[in-house]
Design a protein around this motif. Structure first.
Motif, PDB file in Angstrom:
ATOM      1  N   VAL A 282       8.012  -5.770  -1.471  1.00  0.00           N
ATOM      2  CA  VAL A 282       6.577  -5.470  -1.424  1.00  0.00           C
ATOM      3  C   VAL A 282       6.420  -4.005  -1.020  1.00  0.00           C
ATOM      4  O   VAL A 282       6.443  -3.659   0.162  1.00  0.00           O
ATOM      5  N   ILE A 283       6.296  -3.166  -2.030  1.00  0.00           N
ATOM      6  CA  ILE A 283       6.174  -1.725  -1.840  1.00  0.00           C
ATOM      7  C   ILE A 283       4.866  -1.271  -2.461  1.00  0.00           C
ATOM      8  O   ILE A 283       4.493  -1.728  -3.542  1.00  0.00           O
ATOM      9  N   PHE A 284       4.146  -0.366  -1.789  1.00  0.00           N
ATOM     10  CA  PHE A 284       2.870   0.108  -2.327  1.00  0.00           C
ATOM     11  C   PHE A 284       2.560   1.508  -1.801  1.00  0.00           C
ATOM     12  O   PHE A 284       3.174   1.978  -0.835  1.00  0.00           O
ATOM     13  N   THR A 285       1.633   2.167  -2.471  1.00  0.00           N
ATOM     14  CA  THR A 285       1.220   3.521  -2.093  1.00  0.00           C
ATOM     15  C   THR A 285      -0.166   3.473  -1.467  1.00  0.00           C
ATOM     16  O   THR A 285      -0.954   2.567  -1.731  1.00  0.00           O
ATOM     17  N   ILE A 286      -0.445   4.474  -0.622  1.00  0.00           N
ATOM     18  CA  ILE A 286      -1.803   4.694  -0.103  1.00  0.00           C
ATOM     19  C   ILE A 286      -2.071   6.193  -0.179  1.00  0.00           C
ATOM     20  O   ILE A 286      -1.350   6.990   0.429  1.00  0.00           O
ATOM     21  N   ASP A 287      -3.088   6.564  -0.938  1.00  0.00           N
ATOM     22  CA  ASP A 287      -3.423   7.980  -1.132  1.00  0.00           C
ATOM     23  C   ASP A 287      -4.926   8.130  -1.263  1.00  0.00           C
ATOM     24  O   ASP A 287      -5.666   7.134  -1.236  1.00  0.00           O
ATOM     25  N   GLY A 288      -5.359   9.373  -1.416  1.00  0.00           N
ATOM     26  CA  GLY A 288      -6.762   9.632  -1.679  1.00  0.00           C
ATOM     27  C   GLY A 288      -7.157   9.117  -3.054  1.00  0.00           C
ATOM     28  O   GLY A 288      -6.317   9.002  -3.957  1.00  0.00           O
ATOM     29  N   ALA A 289      -8.432   8.845  -3.233  1.00  0.00           N
ATOM     30  CA  ALA A 289      -8.902   8.266  -4.495  1.00  0.00           C
ATOM     31  C   ALA A 289      -8.639   9.179  -5.685  1.00  0.00           C
ATOM     32  O   ALA A 289      -8.400   8.707  -6.799  1.00  0.00           O
ATOM     33  N   SER A 290      -8.667  10.496  -5.476  1.00  0.00           N
ATOM     34  CA  SER A 290      -8.498  11.434  -6.586  1.00  0.00           C
ATOM     35  C   SER A 290      -7.063  11.920  -6.752  1.00  0.00           C
ATOM     36  O   SER A 290      -6.778  12.709  -7.651  1.00  0.00           O
ATOM     37  N   SER A 291      -6.150  11.454  -5.910  1.00  0.00           N
ATOM     38  CA  SER A 291      -4.759  11.923  -5.977  1.00  0.00           C
ATOM     39  C   SER A 291      -4.100  11.475  -7.275  1.00  0.00           C
ATOM     40  O   SER A 291      -4.286  10.343  -7.727  1.00  0.00           O
ATOM     41  N   LYS A 292      -3.306  12.384  -7.844  1.00  0.00           N
ATOM     42  CA  LYS A 292      -2.579  12.070  -9.073  1.00  0.00           C
ATOM     43  C   LYS A 292      -1.070  12.157  -8.879  1.00  0.00           C
ATOM     44  O   LYS A 292      -0.310  11.594  -9.664  1.00  0.00           O
ATOM     45  N   ASP A 293      -0.635  12.909  -7.868  1.00  0.00           N
ATOM     46  CA  ASP A 293       0.797  13.050  -7.594  1.00  0.00           C
ATOM     47  C   ASP A 293       1.173  12.143  -6.423  1.00  0.00           C
ATOM     48  O   ASP A 293       1.198  12.559  -5.276  1.00  0.00           O
ATOM     49  N   LEU A 294       1.473  10.901  -6.730  1.00  0.00           N
ATOM     50  CA  LEU A 294       1.774   9.903  -5.697  1.00  0.00           C
ATOM     51  C   LEU A 294       3.269   9.953  -5.406  1.00  0.00           C
ATOM     52  O   LEU A 294       4.073   9.365  -6.134  1.00  0.00           O
ATOM     53  N   ASP A 295       3.655  10.661  -4.345  1.00  0.00           N
ATOM     54  CA  ASP A 295       5.089  10.850  -4.111  1.00  0.00           C
ATOM     55  C   ASP A 295       5.658  10.002  -2.989  1.00  0.00           C
ATOM     56  O   ASP A 295       6.851  10.080  -2.714  1.00  0.00           O
ATOM     57  N   ASN A 359       3.367   5.538  -9.710  1.00  0.00           N
ATOM     58  CA  ASN A 359       2.192   4.816 -10.194  1.00  0.00           C
ATOM     59  C   ASN A 359       2.380   3.308 -10.069  1.00  0.00           C
ATOM     60  O   ASN A 359       3.484   2.781 -10.258  1.00  0.00           O
ATOM     61  N   GLY A 360       1.291   2.620  -9.762  1.00  0.00           N
ATOM     62  CA  GLY A 360       1.349   1.175  -9.576  1.00  0.00           C
ATOM     63  C   GLY A 360       1.788   0.448 -10.834  1.00  0.00           C
ATOM     64  O   GLY A 360       1.356   0.779 -11.937  1.00  0.00           O
ATOM     65  N   GLY A 361       2.691  -0.540 -10.671  1.00  0.00           N
ATOM     66  CA  GLY A 361       3.127  -1.363 -11.786  1.00  0.00           C
ATOM     67  C   GLY A 361       4.137  -0.719 -12.706  1.00  0.00           C
ATOM     68  O   GLY A 361       4.452  -1.277 -13.765  1.00  0.00           O
ATOM     69  N   GLU A 362       4.672   0.460 -12.343  1.00  0.00           N
ATOM     70  CA  GLU A 362       5.640   1.148 -13.193  1.00  0.00           C
ATOM     71  C   GLU A 362       6.947   1.359 -12.433  1.00  0.00           C
ATOM     72  O   GLU A 362       6.942   1.694 -11.248  1.00  0.00           O
ATOM     73  N   VAL A 388      15.383   2.191  -7.131  1.00  0.00           N
ATOM     74  CA  VAL A 388      14.371   2.051  -8.163  1.00  0.00           C
ATOM     75  C   VAL A 388      13.327   1.088  -7.594  1.00  0.00           C
ATOM     76  O   VAL A 388      13.660   0.038  -7.036  1.00  0.00           O
ATOM     77  N   ILE A 389      12.047   1.469  -7.662  1.00  0.00           N
ATOM     78  CA  ILE A 389      10.978   0.677  -7.071  1.00  0.00           C
ATOM     79  C   ILE A 389       9.881   0.429  -8.093  1.00  0.00           C
ATOM     80  O   ILE A 389       9.842   1.052  -9.155  1.00  0.00           O
ATOM     81  N   ASN A 390       8.996  -0.488  -7.758  1.00  0.00           N
ATOM     82  CA  ASN A 390       7.809  -0.744  -8.576  1.00  0.00           C
ATOM     83  C   ASN A 390       6.660  -1.043  -7.621  1.00  0.00           C
ATOM     84  O   ASN A 390       6.628  -2.092  -6.978  1.00  0.00           O
ATOM     85  N   SER A 391       5.749  -0.080  -7.496  1.00  0.00           N
ATOM     86  CA  SER A 391       4.646  -0.206  -6.539  1.00  0.00           C
ATOM     87  C   SER A 391       3.713  -1.351  -6.935  1.00  0.00           C
ATOM     88  O   SER A 391       3.260  -1.428  -8.082  1.00  0.00           O
ATOM     89  N   ARG A 392       3.427  -2.233  -5.987  1.00  0.00           N
ATOM     90  CA  ARG A 392       2.579  -3.400  -6.259  1.00  0.00           C
ATOM     91  C   ARG A 392       1.106  -3.027  -6.400  1.00  0.00           C
ATOM     92  O   ARG A 392       0.384  -3.619  -7.197  1.00  0.00           O
ATOM     93  N   VAL A 393       0.675  -2.040  -5.579  1.00  0.00           N
ATOM     94  CA  VAL A 393      -0.750  -1.680  -5.543  1.00  0.00           C
ATOM     95  C   VAL A 393      -0.872  -0.171  -5.398  1.00  0.00           C
ATOM     96  O   VAL A 393      -0.108   0.452  -4.660  1.00  0.00           O
ATOM     97  N   ARG A 394      -1.846   0.398  -6.100  1.00  0.00           N
ATOM     98  CA  ARG A 394      -2.177   1.809  -5.919  1.00  0.00           C
ATOM     99  C   ARG A 394      -3.277   1.856  -4.865  1.00  0.00           C
ATOM    100  O   ARG A 394      -4.459   1.735  -5.152  1.00  0.00           O
ATOM    101  N   GLY A 395      -2.846   1.980  -3.595  1.00  0.00           N
ATOM    102  CA  GLY A 395      -3.788   1.912  -2.492  1.00  0.00           C
ATOM    103  C   GLY A 395      -4.616   3.171  -2.339  1.00  0.00           C
ATOM    104  O   GLY A 395      -4.174   4.267  -2.691  1.00  0.00           O
ATOM    105  N   VAL A 396      -5.823   3.008  -1.818  1.00  0.00           N
ATOM    106  CA  VAL A 396      -6.740   4.123  -1.576  1.00  0.00           C
ATOM    107  C   VAL A 396      -7.129   4.094  -0.100  1.00  0.00           C
ATOM    108  O   VAL A 396      -7.434   3.026   0.455  1.00  0.00           O
TER     109      VAL A 396
END
Length: 733
Positions: A282-295, A359-362, A388-396
């Motif tokens: 269970v891996i996911f990102t949390i970033d700003g709503a307008s962020s495009k470079d999710l590192d 990116n989520g789901g990739e 190698v990971i696959n983010s479950r959710v693109r968190g905001v």
């Protein structure tokens, strides 16, 4: 006219080529031994003379230059270029006799500038003593008696002119036509070679290049090479500043092709071979709503000892290989630059917003730090792996904050259902880590970060604070742990790394802080060498008082600036022995270096091999990255000023409430409730005789009216200049 200019240039080129031939020819008639012998004679006679300098003819006669005029001439040129000797009105002199030293002009203001010697010490230089030198010029300088704590000097000779002769400025009217008013170096407008310039009009923001240099800045001449439009527009002003600083905005075509080729290939089975497969976690990102470079992405699970925290960072080092064009471009840029609604990225979008973005789901390639953390928040152990990971959710951030505060709607709750338990667990861990940070004594400095609000035309219509919620705190705490783990690993196994260091405050700054605390009536811990805990105690003592913003600012100013280093010098502000930047390789080159070294270490490269390959490189990367960070901060600071002035342009004549945030010998700076800072110049204050204690107060001698640091004040906005980013206040009646 065009034909005339062309012929003129051809004649210049011909003269230049002829001179080059003559120099080559004459140089061949003087061998290195003869030149060295002449140089020794010149030094000897200038040392032995009772005069402070010798006229050119007398020096040539003493050296018997007629016997070998070429050797004498070349020796003189060499010694002048090296700064061993310099030319004065009455002849030549040894630099050391006049306490002269080589330096570089580093920056200019309207009526003064700064030079730096070979050790990096900066000297203040009054404008009349700059000799027209420009940033980047190698100069010879002489120390002057300092009028303040900062050392002072004068430029005695320009040894080598900088290759970059670009200057930003504004077109202004003057006697007989239009002139160029530079943003720095002179308050006197310069003559424009209009025949060679692009079209311009009064009020335009432009980029110019020097065509002729004089002995003073006001004698320089320029031609206009780029016109950005009206100087009353912050976006135009920033575009000009970036061009003037020679910051690359566009990527070279070959770099773009290299990035696009890598992105088009996607994540293949070959790429994933030998990696830890964490796609089931269970891996996911949390970033700003307008962020495009999710590192960065996170994961967590409870253990018997506490938690296993996973920080998964985009594996940029897999794509940006050493000695590639991509790597060379990333090294030169050093960092991404963010201002207003714009970004100048370190890497092309095909990487930063594409194949490297988690990116989520990739499926994405990552470098993962799997850390064992105790129930008390201590880092017990850390394992690094290529994954190698696959983010479950693109968190905001805003959505996660609503969940943690209990105000999320059903749509948000449904979106985060796959990671809800992990998010709650991360929140609990963050609270423990925050308590551990307090126990370490790390100073809890407050800084109000602001964001500009732009309308549909890109004009600033507001300035608002960036408010960090609980989810921002989660990501900050997780990244801090991963950065600490990476640095600890490198230090303990003895391999090279680029560390993020923050050294102890300088003794003189600590003494100045103590003095100001006494003036404010604030208690000060009894210490000679400040520790992080001492700084935190200073803040705690002022926490609930009206003077806290001032104490917070003074404490921050007393500290050293963080930088990059190849040595593990520790981080004072975080109260940590080990710290590096590991978590943002998309936008910071030092992080990419850390990933590259750790990748080789994980591939079982030996310590000796790693030291040989990266030892010198980490020194260069740390030094260059620090310089590029300073440049990026300068851009962001200038942008804040320009956009603030643009915002206040529509509020000239209005009254505002603020607080005195700084006191200088030329006036006081006032920070308004809307976060804008401007100057109340002493010439615009009530008439009188002012007693000044810089940094503390201004006092009118006859009335006794005092303007102290931290005092509340009501002012009227008298002027806002977008071009300079300066805002002027007067006292409200």
């Amino acid at each position: 006219m065009a034909r005339h200019n062309k012929k003129h240039e051809q004649r210049k080129a011909k003269r230049g080529s002829t001179q080059a031939v003559v120099r080559t020819h004459t140089a061949s008639r003087a061998n290195p031994e003869e030149i060295a012998s002449c140089a020794n004679k010149i030094r000897t006679f200038l040392t032995q003379t009772n005069k402070r300098q010798l006229p050119a003819a007398e020096l040539a006669r003493k050296c018997k230059s007629s016997r070998c005029p070429d050797a004498f001439r070349l020796a003189m040129e060499q010694l002048l270029r090296q700064g061993v000797i310099f030319e004065r009105r009455s002849g030549y002199a040894l630099s050391e006799r006049f306490d002269c030293f080589p330096a570089v002009t580093v920056r200019l203001a309207r009526s003064f500038g700064f030079i730096a010697d070979e050790e990096g010490t900066e000297y203040f230089v009054p404008g009349k003593f700059l000799m027209g030198s420009m940033p980047g010029d190698r100069v010879l300088a002489r120390r002057l008696e300092a009028r303040s704590e900062s050392p002072e000097a004068e430029v005695t000779a320009i040894l080598e002119e900088s290759e970059n002769s670009q200057i930003t400025g504004k077109i202004v009217t003057g006697e007989g036509g239009l002139y160029f008013l530079a943003d720095t170096m002179s308050s006197t407008p310069l003559h424009i070679d209009y025949r060679e310039s692009v079209h311009y009009a009064v009020g335009d923001k432009v980029l110019a290049v020097l065509t002729q240099r004089g002995r003073r800045h006001m004698e320089h001449r320029v031609k206009i090479i780029l016109n950005f439009g009206t100087a009353d527009n912050a976006e135009n002003c920033m575009a000009a500043k970036i061009a003037g600083m020679d910051i690359p905005v566009e990527f070279p075509a070959e770099v773009l092709r290299e990035a696009e080729k890598l992105a088009a290939a996607g994540v293949t089975a070959f790429d994933m071979e030998g990696r830890c497969d964490l796609r089931g976690d269970v891996i996911f990102t949390i970033d700003g709503a307008s962020s495009k470079d999710l590192d960065d992405a996170v994961s967590i699970r409870r253990t018997d000892k506490g938690w296993e925290l996973g920080v998964h960072i985009a594996d940029v080092s897999h794509y940006v290989r050493p000695n590639s064009r991509l790597d060379a471009e990333a090294f030169e840029r050093g960092t991404s630059i963010y201002y207003a609604d714009k970004v100048i990225p370190m890497l092309p979008p095909a990487l930063s917003n594409g194949i490297c973005s988690l990116n989520g789901g990739e499926d994405r390639l990552a470098c993962s730090a799997l850390m064992e953390i105790s129930a008390e928040g201590d880092l017990l152990d850390a394992k690094f792996c290529k994954s190698v990971i696959n983010s479950r959710v693109r968190g905001v951030y805003s959505e996660c904050n609503e969940i943690l505060e209990g105000s999320a709607n059903d749509e948000i709750l449904e979106k985060y259902a796959p990671v809800m338990e992990s998010l709650q667990e991360l929140d609990r861990l963050t609270q423990v880590l925050e308590q551990r940070r307090i126990q370490r004594g790390a100073p809890e400095l407050e800084s109000t970060e602001t964001a500009v609000v732009l309308d549909e035309n890109g004009i600033c219509v507001g300035i608002v604070p960036r408010i960090a919620g609980r989810s921002e705190g989660i990501i900050e705490a997780c990244m801090l742990m991963a950065n600490q783990a990476a640095a600890r690993l490198a230090r303990t196994v003895g391999i090279p790394l680029v560390y993020r260091v923050h050294e102890d405050p300088a003794p003189e700054r600590v003494a100045a802080l103590k003095e100001m605390l006494c003036k404010l009536g604030q208690p000060c811990p009894d210490f000679d060498e400040a520790s992080p805990r001492d700084m935190q105690q200073i803040l705690n003592d002022a926490r609930d008082k009206s003077c806290f913003p001032i104490v917070n600012k003074l404490t921050l100013r007393s500290m050293a600036k963080a930088r990059y280093s190849h040595e593990p010098l520790g981080h004072f502000g975080l109260a940590l022995r080990d710290y590096a930047h590991f978590t943002s390789p998309i936008r910071r080159y030092p992080d990419l270096v850390v990933h590259r070294i750790l990748s080789d270490y994980l591939d079982e490269a030996g310590k000796d091999w790693l030291c040989k390959r990266y030892g010198r490189f980490t020194e260069n990367a740390a030094e260059h990255s620090s310089a590029m960070e300073v440049r990026a901060v300068a851009v962001e600071r200038d942008a804040d000023d320009c956009y603030a002035a643009e915002f206040m342009l529509s509020h000239v004549g209005e009254t505002f409430h603020g607080i005195i945030s700084s006191v200088t010998d030329f006036g006081i700076y006032v920070t308004l409730d809307n976060y804008v800072e401007g100057l109340l110049h002493i010439n615009d204050m009530p008439e009188g005789s002012y007693e000044i204690e810089e940094g503390w107060y201004l006092k009118e001698s006859f009335t006794g009216r005092t303007y102290r640091l931290g005092e509340e004040l009501t002012v009227l906005c008298a002027k806002a200049d977008v071009n300079s980013g300066k805002i002027d206040f007067v006292l409200a009646e």
